[in-house]
Design a protein around this motif. Structure first.
Motif, short mmCIF file in Angstrom:
data_model
loop_
_atom_site.label_atom_id
_atom_site.label_comp_id
_atom_site.label_asym_id
_atom_site.label_seq_id
_atom_site.Cartn_x
_atom_site.Cartn_y
_atom_site.Cartn_z
N PHE A 62 -0.67 7.62 7.69
CA PHE A 62 -0.77 6.40 6.91
C PHE A 62 -2.05 5.69 7.33
O PHE A 62 -2.19 5.30 8.49
CB PHE A 62 0.44 5.48 7.16
N ARG B 140 1.82 6.09 -2.57
CA ARG B 140 0.65 5.32 -2.14
C ARG B 140 0.09 4.58 -3.36
O ARG B 140 0.00 5.15 -4.44
CB ARG B 140 -0.42 6.23 -1.57
N LYS C 146 0.81 -1.23 0.00
CA LYS C 146 0.00 0.00 0.00
C LYS C 146 0.84 1.28 0.00
O LYS C 146 0.52 2.23 -0.70
CB LYS C 146 -0.95 0.00 1.20
N TYR C 147 1.91 1.31 0.80
CA TYR C 147 2.77 2.50 0.88
C TYR C 147 4.23 2.09 0.69
O TYR C 147 4.69 1.11 1.28
CB TYR C 147 2.67 3.17 2.25
N TYR D 276 1.77 3.20 -8.12
CA TYR D 276 2.19 4.13 -7.09
C TYR D 276 2.01 5.55 -7.57
O TYR D 276 2.46 5.92 -8.65
CB TYR D 276 3.66 3.92 -6.69
#
Length: 180
Positions: A160, A141, A125-126, A147
């Motif tokens: 986050f 992200r 996800k990150y 991304y």
């Protein structure tokens, strides 16, 4: 000529017998740099402390230092820092929710290209690429499988969002202030 045409391919079964630190990405071995330098270790340690502080109210999630993530039969990476929101076995075989890579001269291109693409394709996800010399962290992200850069962070805060909680992360806390 024949030697140039032959490229060796390795798997997790090979990787587990290698001494020293190696990563295996799509069957190709990558030597890790010798032990991280002081600045790298200092920044990574402060990232861990800031993540731990942010995860106090998130019992499902935890931050882990330099642990092997067995992505597939031919890919094993060792990110500098990960956040997972599940209870792992002894090995990480499921994707982390957040990955931090602290760059060094020997890993910069790999972090920005090969790992960027790998983490994106695996659905992390990150992804945060940290540049200690410049005191900047680039936060990406995952959105619709790609991304998207959130921003460059120096002294700002970022939240986050995870599955069941969120982490308020203060980037000003990870840089060493030499003036003190």
């Amino acid at each position: 000529m024949l030697a140039r045409e032959y490229i060796e391919y390795y798997t997790i079964d090979d990787h587990k017998y290698w001494s020293d630190d190696w990563e295996l990405i799509h069957g190709f071995p990558y030597a890790m740099a010798p032990s991280p330098l002081v600045t790298h270790q200092s920044v990574n340690g402060k990232i861990f402390l800031e993540l731990n502080r942010g995860l106090e109210n998130c019992p499902k999630c935890q931050a882990l230092f330099e642990i092997d993530w067995e992505v597939s039969i031919d890919t094993v990476v060792k990110p500098d820092m990960v956040v997972i929101c599940y209870e792992p076995d002894e090995k990480l075989t499921k994707r982390p929710n957040i990955i931090f890579e602290v760059t060094s001269s020997s890993t910069l291109k790999r972090d920005e290209t090969i790992k960027f693409e790998l983490y994106q394709n695996e659905g992390v996800k990150y992804y945060i690429i940290v540049y200690p010399k410049r005191k900047v962290a680039k936060v990406y992200r995952l959105k619709y499988g790609k991304y998207i850069k959130v921003n460059d962070f120096e002294n700002e805060k970022y939240k986050f969002d995870l599955e069941d909680c969120s982490i308020d992360f203060d980037f000003s806390k990870i840089w060493r202030d030499k003036r003190k």
